[in-house]
Design an enzyme around this catalytic site. Structure first.
Site, PDB file in Angstrom:
ATOM      1  N   LYS A 114       1.967  -2.506   2.337  1.00  0.00           N
ATOM      2  CA  LYS A 114       2.642  -2.216   1.064  1.00  0.00           C
ATOM      3  C   LYS A 114       4.021  -2.846   0.984  1.00  0.00           C
ATOM      4  CE  LYS A 114       0.438   2.191  -0.176  1.00  0.00           C
ATOM      5  NZ  LYS A 114       0.012   2.056  -1.570  1.00  0.00           N
ATOM      6  N   ASN A 154      -7.543   8.334  -0.984  1.00  0.00           N
ATOM      7  CA  ASN A 154      -6.079   8.333  -0.930  1.00  0.00           C
ATOM      8  C   ASN A 154      -5.493   8.682  -2.282  1.00  0.00           C
ATOM      9  OD1 ASN A 154      -4.222   6.019  -2.161  1.00  0.00           O
ATOM     10  ND2 ASN A 154      -6.246   5.123  -1.825  1.00  0.00           N
ATOM     11  N   GLY A 196       0.135   7.230  -4.265  1.00  0.00           N
ATOM     12  CA  GLY A 196       1.072   7.231  -5.406  1.00  0.00           C
ATOM     13  C   GLY A 196       2.155   6.162  -5.284  1.00  0.00           C
ATOM     14  N   PHE A 197       1.750   4.965  -4.857  1.00  0.00           N
ATOM     15  CA  PHE A 197       2.676   3.823  -4.764  1.00  0.00           C
ATOM     16  C   PHE A 197       3.924   4.161  -3.932  1.00  0.00           C
ATOM     17  CE2 PHE A 197       1.323   1.662  -9.059  1.00  0.00           C
ATOM     18  CZ  PHE A 197       0.147   1.259  -8.474  1.00  0.00           C
ATOM     19  N   SER A 239      -4.564   1.753 -10.280  1.00  0.00           N
ATOM     20  CA  SER A 239      -4.462   2.842  -9.309  1.00  0.00           C
ATOM     21  C   SER A 239      -4.684   4.168 -10.031  1.00  0.00           C
ATOM     22  CB  SER A 239      -3.090   2.853  -8.650  1.00  0.00           C
ATOM     23  OG  SER A 239      -2.910   4.097  -8.001  1.00  0.00           O
ATOM     24  N   ASN A 288      -3.610   6.912  -8.990  1.00  0.00           N
ATOM     25  CA  ASN A 288      -2.628   7.887  -8.488  1.00  0.00           C
ATOM     26  C   ASN A 288      -1.263   7.814  -9.167  1.00  0.00           C
ATOM     27  OD1 ASN A 288      -4.530   8.811  -6.519  1.00  0.00           O
ATOM     28  ND2 ASN A 288      -4.151   6.908  -5.409  1.00  0.00           N
ATOM     29  N   THR A 289      -1.142   7.004 -10.209  1.00  0.00           N
ATOM     30  CA  THR A 289       0.087   6.969 -11.014  1.00  0.00           C
ATOM     31  C   THR A 289      -0.300   7.367 -12.435  1.00  0.00           C
ATOM     32  OG1 THR A 289       1.110   5.259  -9.657  1.00  0.00           O
ATOM     33  CG2 THR A 289       1.939   5.472 -11.901  1.00  0.00           C
ATOM     34  N   LYS A 342      -5.878  -6.626 -11.495  1.00  0.00           N
ATOM     35  CA  LYS A 342      -6.762  -5.763 -10.691  1.00  0.00           C
ATOM     36  C   LYS A 342      -7.224  -4.574 -11.517  1.00  0.00           C
ATOM     37  CE  LYS A 342      -7.179  -3.520  -6.202  1.00  0.00           C
ATOM     38  NZ  LYS A 342      -6.604  -3.446  -4.861  1.00  0.00           N
ATOM     39  N   ASN A 349     -10.370  -1.598  -7.742  1.00  0.00           N
ATOM     40  CA  ASN A 349      -9.562  -0.600  -7.045  1.00  0.00           C
ATOM     41  C   ASN A 349     -10.478   0.550  -6.600  1.00  0.00           C
ATOM     42  OD1 ASN A 349      -7.215   0.909  -6.223  1.00  0.00           O
ATOM     43  ND2 ASN A 349      -6.049  -0.295  -7.699  1.00  0.00           N
ATOM     44  N   THR A 350      -9.896   1.627  -6.122  1.00  0.00           N
ATOM     45  CA  THR A 350     -10.665   2.797  -5.685  1.00  0.00           C
ATOM     46  C   THR A 350     -11.261   3.525  -6.901  1.00  0.00           C
ATOM     47  OG1 THR A 350      -8.646   4.100  -5.796  1.00  0.00           O
ATOM     48  CG2 THR A 350      -9.211   3.151  -3.658  1.00  0.00           C
TER      49      THR A 350
HETATM   50  C1  LIG Z   1      -4.813   4.033   1.689  1.00  0.00           C
HETATM   51  C2  LIG Z   1      -5.048   3.050   0.584  1.00  0.00           C
HETATM   52  C3  LIG Z   1      -3.970   2.587  -0.156  1.00  0.00           C
HETATM   53  C4  LIG Z   1      -4.177   1.670  -1.191  1.00  0.00           C
HETATM   54  N1  LIG Z   1      -3.107   1.210  -1.885  1.00  0.00           N
HETATM   55  C5  LIG Z   1      -3.293   0.264  -2.849  1.00  0.00           C
HETATM   56  C6  LIG Z   1      -2.185  -0.276  -3.534  1.00  0.00           C
HETATM   57  O1  LIG Z   1      -1.020   0.044  -3.267  1.00  0.00           O
HETATM   58  N2  LIG Z   1      -2.425  -1.190  -4.510  1.00  0.00           N
HETATM   59  C7  LIG Z   1      -3.696  -1.614  -4.836  1.00  0.00           C
HETATM   60  O2  LIG Z   1      -3.859  -2.464  -5.718  1.00  0.00           O
HETATM   61  N3  LIG Z   1      -4.766  -1.112  -4.176  1.00  0.00           N
HETATM   62  C8  LIG Z   1      -4.586  -0.190  -3.205  1.00  0.00           C
HETATM   63  N4  LIG Z   1      -5.675   0.299  -2.520  1.00  0.00           N
HETATM   64  C9  LIG Z   1      -7.037  -0.129  -2.939  1.00  0.00           C
HETATM   65  C10 LIG Z   1      -7.581  -1.266  -2.084  1.00  0.00           C
HETATM   66  O3  LIG Z   1      -6.799  -2.427  -2.227  1.00  0.00           O
HETATM   67  C11 LIG Z   1      -9.051  -1.597  -2.488  1.00  0.00           C
HETATM   68  O4  LIG Z   1      -9.053  -2.039  -3.816  1.00  0.00           O
HETATM   69  C12 LIG Z   1      -9.978  -0.391  -2.365  1.00  0.00           C
HETATM   70  O5  LIG Z   1      -9.648   0.386  -1.246  1.00  0.00           O
HETATM   71  C13 LIG Z   1     -11.449  -0.801  -2.252  1.00  0.00           C
HETATM   72  O6  LIG Z   1     -11.654  -1.618  -1.131  1.00  0.00           O
HETATM   73  P1  LIG Z   1     -12.205  -1.041   0.302  1.00  0.00           P
HETATM   74  O7  LIG Z   1     -13.456  -0.264   0.004  1.00  0.00           O
HETATM   75  O8  LIG Z   1     -12.453  -2.279   1.119  1.00  0.00           O
HETATM   76  O9  LIG Z   1     -11.131  -0.190   0.843  1.00  0.00           O
HETATM   77  C14 LIG Z   1      -5.501   1.216  -1.498  1.00  0.00           C
HETATM   78  C15 LIG Z   1      -6.569   1.688  -0.727  1.00  0.00           C
HETATM   79  C16 LIG Z   1      -6.368   2.581   0.297  1.00  0.00           C
HETATM   80  C17 LIG Z   1      -7.549   3.058   1.098  1.00  0.00           C
END
Ligand SMILES: Cc1cc2nc3c(=O)[nH]c(=O)nc-3n(C[C@H](O)[C@H](O)[C@H](O)COP(=O)(O)O)c2cc1C
Length: 363
Positions: free
Chosen positions: A76, A121, A124-125, A184, A186-187, A222, A251-252
């Protein structure tokens, strides 16, 4: 550079299965901090880099040594750019960074769902802010791979677009590409920026800012996997109209494709890892169709091995990113994925990654 004895030993045996139970004694966020510390100060443990012309690819004018990248959220604060690239990744995306430092949500806010090989997760940035981030980005190694800067907004900023403008102005000179993160979960209110008119406004303003920058990096967007058809169509139209350089999908998810009894499964936040693979790949394939293969796509979500990466590429991804699999598979992941991907490409008669992009749509 010759690997030292510790590095060679680690790679030969891939010691991560032995180390993992130790790391898993710590809660997920602490283990993550330890991993980042290990990368920052320890030896490089990713093993021998997989290099092959078939893996090299050009997206948005950028030359990638291989198509596998570290997704945003792992680094981050842009603290381990070199060490992450040395693990064999073709690129790394650092952030999400917000203009001002912010603490994020109260802990605990990151949970391992071990049986599902997943993570939830609600960070929250949390990040140290643009100032130090930009200084580290400026000093980054230039030859190891491509580096993207992922920008977001502070929780307490009312005018979201102004935060993205500040972010873009600050990083444009130092990043190979810039990702606008509007996905995200979380915001509060962030994902509403994916709605067509807001998104169009945001991207138009950011493209105007970019025009004024001394260096003009490609802009990537994204998006979330939890979008209905209208939202997806709106994003596709805006992407084509504005000429955004790539879409990162995804994203998630706030959905829970999990057995009901999954420990931590009911935690609030975004789910990632294996359970998000099917959903994120379906959205990727859908966006490839809606954009007629004209916008480069980056596939993220539940990639653990070469077959997963290959499936994303065949569904329309020009590049692939991983995060959660690092938690479960460890530092040899990128090289393993690249080696397996190479075999799969050759098996199917593709001479390059680019040849295989969207192959499933041509059957
Ligand atoms: C703990 C955690 C923190 C993350 N923080 C961010 C973030 O700050 N910005 C973002 O664009 N994606 C964030 N992601 C999302 C990942 O970049 C990715 O899009 C998502 O986890 C799906 O990919 P994966 O299944 O390979 O984890 C985060 C994911 C995790 C698990």
């Amino acid at each position: 550079m010759r690997p030292n004895l510790l590095e060679r030993l680690f790679f030969m045996c891939d010691l991560y299965p032995v180390l993992r139970p130790l790391l898993f004694c710590f809660d997920a966020e602490r283990a993550h901090h330890l991993a980042v510390l290990g990368l920052r100060y320890g030896p490089s443990l990713g093993g021998r880099r997989v290099v092959d012309p078939a893996l090299q690819t050009t997206v948005a004018g950028l030359a990638f040594q291989n198509p596998i990248g570290m997704a945003a959220g792992f680094d981050k604060n842009a603290e381990v750019i070199g060490p992450v690239l040395k693990l064999g990744f073709g690129f790394t995306e650092v952030g999400t960074v917000t203009p001002k430092p912010q603490a994020g949500n109260p802990q605990p806010r990151m949970f391992r769902l071990v049986e599902q090989q997943a993570v939830i997760n609600r960070m929250g940035f949390n990040n140290k802010g643009l100032e130090g981030y930009t200084a580290r980005l400026k000093k980054r190694p230039r030859t190891l791979g491509i580096v993207g800067a992922n920008i977001g907004k502070n929780k307490d900023t009312a005018d979201a677009i102004s935060d993205y403008e500040i972010g873009l102005r600050a990083v444009a000179e130092f990043a190979d590409y810039v990702t606008i993160n509007v996905s995200s979960p979380n915001t509060p209110g962030l994902r509403a920026l994916q709605e067509k008119s807001d998104l169009s406004n945001l991207l138009t303003r950011l493209q105007a800012v970019r025009k004024d920058c001394a260096k003009q990096p490609p802009l990537f967007l994204k998006i979330a996997p939890d979008l209905d058809e209208t939202m997806r169509q709106g994003i596709a139209e805006v992407a084509l109209e504005t000429g955004i350089d790539a879409l990162i999908i995804s994203n998630t998810t706030i959905s829970r494709p999990l057995p009901e009894s999954t420990p931590h499964g009911a935690e609030t936040g975004g789910l990632s890892g294996r359970p998000v693979f099917a959903l994120s790949t379906a959205v990727l394939a859908d966006m490839y169709k809606r954009t007629h293969g004209k916008v480069p796509l980056i596939g993220v979500g539940g990639v653990f091995n070469g077959a997963d990466a290959y499936a994303k590429i065949r569904a329309g991804a020009s590049l692939v990113q991983v995060y959660s699999a690092m938690v479960y598979e460890g530092p040899c992941l990128a090289n393993r994925i690249n080696a397996e991907l190479l075999t799969l490409l050759k098996q199917d008669g593709f001479t390059s990654v680019a040849d295989a992009v969207g192959a499933d749509h041509r059957i």
